[in-house]
Design a protein around this motif. Structure first.
Motif, PDB file in Angstrom:
ATOM      1  N   HIS A 123       1.364   8.058   1.294  1.00 57.88           N
ATOM      2  CA  HIS A 123       1.388   9.137   0.300  1.00 57.88           C
ATOM      3  C   HIS A 123       1.984  10.405   0.921  1.00 57.88           C
ATOM      4  CE1 HIS A 123      -2.483   8.837   2.279  1.00 57.88           C
ATOM      5  NE2 HIS A 123      -2.628  10.143   2.160  1.00 57.88           N
ATOM      6  N   ASP A 162       2.021  11.938   3.869  1.00 62.55           N
ATOM      7  CA  ASP A 162       1.473  12.929   4.796  1.00 62.55           C
ATOM      8  C   ASP A 162       1.389  12.351   6.211  1.00 62.55           C
ATOM      9  OD1 ASP A 162      -0.647  11.200   4.628  1.00 62.55           O
ATOM     10  OD2 ASP A 162      -2.082  12.657   3.847  1.00 62.55           O
ATOM     11  N   SER A 218      -0.014   9.727   7.166  1.00 62.84           N
ATOM     12  CA  SER A 218      -1.205   8.910   7.408  1.00 62.84           C
ATOM     13  C   SER A 218      -1.440   7.964   6.244  1.00 62.84           C
ATOM     14  CB  SER A 218      -2.435   9.805   7.591  1.00 62.84           C
ATOM     15  OG  SER A 218      -2.195  10.738   8.602  1.00 62.84           O
ATOM     16  N   HIS A 245      -9.424  10.548   4.300  1.00 64.27           N
ATOM     17  CA  HIS A 245      -9.252  11.479   5.398  1.00 64.27           C
ATOM     18  C   HIS A 245      -9.138  12.887   4.840  1.00 64.27           C
ATOM     19  CE1 HIS A 245      -4.884   9.954   5.039  1.00 64.27           C
ATOM     20  NE2 HIS A 245      -4.973  11.051   4.315  1.00 64.27           N
ATOM     21  N   PHE A 268      -8.110  17.173   5.930  1.00 64.71           N
ATOM     22  CA  PHE A 268      -7.403  18.040   6.862  1.00 64.71           C
ATOM     23  C   PHE A 268      -8.276  19.246   7.171  1.00 64.71           C
ATOM     24  CE2 PHE A 268      -4.418  15.417   4.718  1.00 64.71           C
ATOM     25  CZ  PHE A 268      -3.507  15.054   5.700  1.00 64.71           C
ATOM     26  N   HIS A 301      -8.063  13.411   0.961  1.00 65.02           N
ATOM     27  CA  HIS A 301      -7.438  12.262   0.315  1.00 65.02           C
ATOM     28  C   HIS A 301      -8.380  11.059   0.379  1.00 65.02           C
ATOM     29  CE1 HIS A 301      -3.328  14.153   1.605  1.00 65.02           C
ATOM     30  NE2 HIS A 301      -3.926  14.837   0.644  1.00 65.02           N
TER      31      HIS A 301
HETATM   32 ZN   LIG Z   1      -3.459  11.620   3.111  1.00 65.26          ZN
END
Ligand SMILES: [Zn+2]
Length: 392
Positions: A167, A169, A171, A182, A184, A195
């Motif tokens: 998606h 990013d 990761s 996850h 941030f 997310h």
């Molecule tokens: Zn993500």
């Protein structure tokens, strides 16, 4: 600040908590090895050497990384992809690296945080997601000096989204199981965002007509980032308050007081031990019961009653039960559920005995919750069942 996510995960749970340990049907040792390689690349900064150098350099590097991972999880540092190691790797986990350093000073500078749900779950209705988050923020706002406000448009401090696979990013998610979500660290832009892997079987579970909520669980020994800095030993109501126990301390949270008080348990109850296991409030009798090991104490009118501690065998537990993980009082039915390992014991408060047919597997009485519980409390008609705290 990372602990914020405790509240979120309190409310959303994947019905399937583990991708592991699968009864390795049709999974070959080769599959395990590949899986381990990808895992170490993702979480242990393992950079496989390619080409001709591979064969010569690889085995040692791979084994060293594997030992690092085994050390992190408290496993035997064999350097081999043994069943315990592969089981730990296949467990649900947070999506951050276990070895990458992160800056400790990152934190929110404002006391009111805005949030926006930019992409909803394909498994839950928008209303379910909104309600889950609203409840989570509410609980959090009671425990930390922050306010949370939903923002419909433009960028919010915390943008929540359900995504699958890549998606954009850096990761990507991994389908059902494995990484669940996850987040941030606080900051502008993507900072603070959360997310969720949309391919998890997210649900808000119904148990006995009530809304039951549970928390993600990480493998039992995951220190650092994915581990808890704000995990609780036990949580209970006490009259108007919620009380969170942790080590020698407790947080008393009153819904109408802005501030929360952290105090030593012994400053209020000198008789009580540190590191308690479980606590619950019997709202019909106006007492709070506190458990540690095979002992329990009764607190009434904010005082520990005389003659305590007493032995939990009085509840009808056999001597094989050495401690209780969590306890929850079901007010309407005047029953108390004790969570011990994977089992639930039900105590009839009026009759004063353990109900027949118990213990039963937790999932039997609490659908969707299929593993041990650390703490439990009823609050505002919601049941909060904590497993191992997931925080980032
Ligand atoms: Zn993500």
């Amino acid at each position: 600040m990372g602990n914020l996510w405790l509240g979120l995960f309190t409310l959303l749970q994947p019905a399937v908590l583990y991708a592991c340990p699968l009864p390795l049907l049709g999974v070959s040792a080769d599959g395990d090895l590949e899986f381990a390689e990808v895992y170490l690349e993702k979480f242990y900064n393992y950079k496989p050497v390619t080409g001709r150098r591979r064969r010569a350099a690889e085995p040692n590097l791979f084994q060293a990384k594997l030992r690092e991972m085994q050390h992190f999880f408290g496993l035997e540092e064999s350097g081999n992809v043994d069943p315990q190691t592969i089981a730990a790797m296949r467990s649900a986990r947070c999506g951050l690296s276990d070895v990458e350093k992160f800056r400790k000073t990152m934190r929110w500078t404002n006391r009111t945080l805005t949030y926006r749900i930019s992409r909803f779950s394909s498994k839950l209705t928008a209303a379910q997601v909104r309600t889950a988050f609203r409840q989570a923020w509410k609980l959090w706002a009671q425990a930390v000096p922050l306010k949370f406000r939903r923002q419909r448009k433009s960028d919010a401090d915390i943008v929540i989204s359900f995504n699958s696979k890549d998606h954009e990013d850096g990761s990507p998610f991994d389908g059902e199981g494995g990484i669940l979500a996850h987040a941030f660290f606080p900051g502008p832009g993507i900072g603070g965002d959360v997310h969720f892997d949309d391919e998890e079987a997210w649900s808000t579970t119904n148990a006995k007509g009530k809304r039951a909520i549970s928390l993600d669980r990480l493998p039992p020994k995951t220190p650092d980032k994915c581990d808890t800095t704000l995990s609780f030993d036990a949580v209970t109501g006490l009259q108007q308050e919620l009380i969170f126990f942790k080590d020698r301390f407790m947080w008393r949270v009153h819904p109408s007081f802005e501030q929360i008080g952290i105090t030593l348990i012994t400053s209020l109850w000198p008789e009580l031990p540190a590191h308690i296991d479980a606590a619950y409030e019997n709202t019909n009798k106006n007492t709070m019961l506190v458990f540690k090991g095979s002992q329990y104490w009764e607190v009434s009118s904010l005082k520990v009653k005389h003659g305590y501690p007493r032995n939990i065998s009085e509840f009808g537990f056999p001597s094989t039960v050495r401690s209780i993980d969590a306890a929850l009082y079901l007010r309407e039915r005047r029953l108390t559920d004790f969570f011990i390992g994977g089992e639930c014991w039900r105590f009839d408060e009026d009759a004063g005995w353990m109900m027949e047919g118990f213990p039963k597997p937790i999932a039997h009485e609490w659908p969707g919750i299929d593993s041990p519980v650390d703490a439990a409390v009823v609050h505002d008609g919601w049941y909060y069942l904590w497993k191992h705290f997931l925080s980032f």
